[in-house]
Every structure is written in C-alpha cells, then in structure tokens.
Design an enzyme around this catalytic site. Structure first.
Site, PDB file in Angstrom:
ATOM      1  N   ASN A   1       1.814  -2.955  -4.310  1.00  0.00           N
ATOM      2  CA  ASN A   1       2.394  -2.261  -5.401  1.00  0.00           C
ATOM      3  C   ASN A   1       3.742  -1.801  -4.982  1.00  0.00           C
ATOM      4  OD1 ASN A   1       0.718  -2.743  -7.310  1.00  0.00           O
ATOM      5  ND2 ASN A   1      -0.749  -0.911  -6.743  1.00  0.00           N
TER       6      ASN A   1
ATOM      7  N   ARG B   1      -2.165   6.915  -7.671  1.00  0.00           N
ATOM      8  CA  ARG B   1      -3.726   6.397  -7.384  1.00  0.00           C
ATOM      9  C   ARG B   1      -4.027   4.977  -7.028  1.00  0.00           C
ATOM     10  NH1 ARG B   1      -7.373   9.287 -12.027  1.00  0.00           N
ATOM     11  NH2 ARG B   1      -6.528   7.881 -13.401  1.00  0.00           N
ATOM     12  N   ASP B   2      -2.978   4.278  -6.966  1.00  0.00           N
ATOM     13  CA  ASP B   2      -3.183   2.706  -6.191  1.00  0.00           C
ATOM     14  C   ASP B   2      -2.022   2.475  -5.352  1.00  0.00           C
ATOM     15  OD1 ASP B   2      -4.628   0.557  -6.029  1.00  0.00           O
ATOM     16  OD2 ASP B   2      -3.944  -0.354  -7.702  1.00  0.00           O
ATOM     17  N   LEU B   3      -1.655   3.216  -4.522  1.00  0.00           N
ATOM     18  CA  LEU B   3      -0.486   2.800  -3.654  1.00  0.00           C
ATOM     19  C   LEU B   3      -1.221   1.962  -2.578  1.00  0.00           C
ATOM     20  CD1 LEU B   3       1.207   6.292  -3.074  1.00  0.00           C
ATOM     21  CD2 LEU B   3       2.071   4.393  -4.144  1.00  0.00           C
TER      22      LEU B   3
END
Length: 278
Positions: free
Chosen positions: A57, A51-53
């Site tokens: 990251n 949910r936060d690629l």
C-alpha cells in the site's frame, strides 16, 4: 464515477522483489519511509487511522523527473477510521480485518477502538523489514506462529542486536513501535519520527537519491569529510624560455673572494715595488 490519480511506478512490495532486495541501508530506508512517516503524522493529526499499512500500500511514483526510489504515496484507505466519527461505520468488534504480520495484536483480536498506535505498529514492521530483510514471523501463513506472535509468546530478536550498525535511537524506536501493548508504543507517527532521530524528518536531497547507494553505506556511520592533505612543495613554473640564472648567495660569495684575493695580490706587488725603490 470516482476519479483517481494514475501513478507511474510500482509498489514498495514490488520494489523489494524486483529492484532492491532487503536489507536496505539506512539511507535507502529513509528515502522511502521518511515521507511515509511524515504523511502519516499529518493523517494522525487529523484523526485518520489507516489500519492497513504495508509495502503493498505504498506506491513509488516514477513519473517523469522523479528519481530513484520514487515519490512515496500511501494508498488503499479501505479500512481507514476517522477518530472523530464515533462508532458509525467502523469495523464491528470481533471482526479481524488487516494483514498479518503488519496489523497490531489489538487489531488481530478484532478490537474496534483502534487508534494511531495501530498504524505505528505497522510502520515499525515495515521499517524492520526494510532494514533487516526479515519479517517478525518466519512464516506468516503458519497459524501457530501467528497466534504465538500476537500473544507475545514469539517475539523477534531486538533490532539493536540484529542490526548493531544502526543508530541506537532508530533501533529502540522501531522495537517500541512493535510493542505488543499499545500503551508501550509511540502514540502517533509524529512521536515515532521524534524517537527515530532528526535524520528521519525528511527525505534525502534529490541529488543523493538518483540511484541506490552502496549496500554497505550507512548514513549514521559516514565519517565527516576531511580536507585533503597537500604537501608543502615549492611552486615550479616551466616555460619554453630559458630564464637567466638569478643572483644567488653563492654568486655573491664568489665575487667577494675574487675581490679579496685580487686586492691582496695587488697589495703584495705594491709592497715589493716600494722595497725595491728604497
């Protein structure tokens, strides 16, 4: 206490700014995103949604012996969702968490029932960024652009038009990954890998990844190696010694004529001698 691995390297975001500005060629993109896609395919198989690629990251491990661009590692699972965990501990509906423009429209609207297709959208944006050097938004800080983008009113030009040199399978797969509707996207990173093409299944051999290849090289457009053309020349060996001339057809021909002429002259004298004696 929480023990974490110390990664000697930098993030993909920093690499894009400090080392190799996009657009990257297909070879370079595969060297990083091939392992990332494989890792997320495994996570999705376990029911894990990141949910936060985004490039920040993705770390590129440059530990001793690891060549360029480094070993990609996905970090920051703060917003991770376990599909089998039900609704306990999930983000509340109506709460937006993520990063524009990598988050999908359903995440921007604060939906809590996100699945692997949210990660697929983010992977598509990262792939497009690497291969074109552009985000789907000109200014992610412009609220009007952001809203229009997530409503589907402002869409980037199809990748097959922006980058016609790339394989059609790759451009179509990336465009599908960035679809506004989750139903139009590949369901998991594994499906996205399958659509991208066989060359994305793994990273390139280490011997090919020691340094960035030329900017204009494309894995898909490399011609097959052709054997070198060697002229059919006679072999000549030179030594310090002078070899005697071998017998040739010319030498044999000369000996034949000498024999013939000599025999004719002798026959002539014998005939003259016979006439004189008679």
């Amino acid at each position: 206490a929480l023990v974490m691995e110390l990664v000697e390297g930098l993030s993909l975001e920093d690499a894009l700014r400090q080392e190799l500005e996009p657009p990257w060629n297909l070879f370079e993109a595969i060297s990083v995103m091939g392992p990332v896609l494989s890792a997320m395919a495994y996570a999705h198989r376990l029911g894990v949604v990141h949910r936060d690629l985004k490039p920040a990251n993705i770390l590129l491990d440059r530990d001793a012996g690891v060549e360029w661009p480094g070993l990609p590692k996905i970090i920051d699972f703060d917003l991770v969702k376990i599909a089998s965990a039900g609704t306990a501990g999930e983000t509340r509906a109506g709460t937006m968490m993520g990063t524009v423009p990598y988050m999908p429209p359903e995440q921007f609207r604060g939906r809590a029932d996100l699945d692997a297709r949210a990660d697929v959208f983010a992977l598509g944006v990262v792939l497009r960024q690497l291969l074109t050097g552009r985000l789907p938004l000109d200014d992610p800080n412009d609220q009007n652009q952001v809203v229009a983008f997530y409503r589907g009113e402002l869409r980037p030009e199809p990748l097959r038009i922006v980058a016609p040199h790339l394989p059609r399978s790759a451009t179509d797969a990336i465009d599908a990954a960035m679809a506004i509707s989750p139903d139009a996207r590949p369901a998991t990173a594994a499906e996205l890998l399958a659509l991208l093409g066989s060359q994305w299944g793994s990273s390139p051999p280490a011997s090919f990844a020691s340094q960035p290849p030329p900017a204009d090289s494309q894995l898909s457009s490399l011609p097959p190696p052709q054997p070198a053309s060697v002229p059919d020349l006679p072999l000549r060996i030179e030594t310090g010694e002078v070899e005697p001339n071998p017998p040739t057809r010319v030498g044999r021909s000369a000996a034949f004529w000498i024999f013939l002429i000599g025999g004719g002259v002798l026959s002539f004298f014998l005939i003259v001698l016979a006439l004189a004696s008679s």
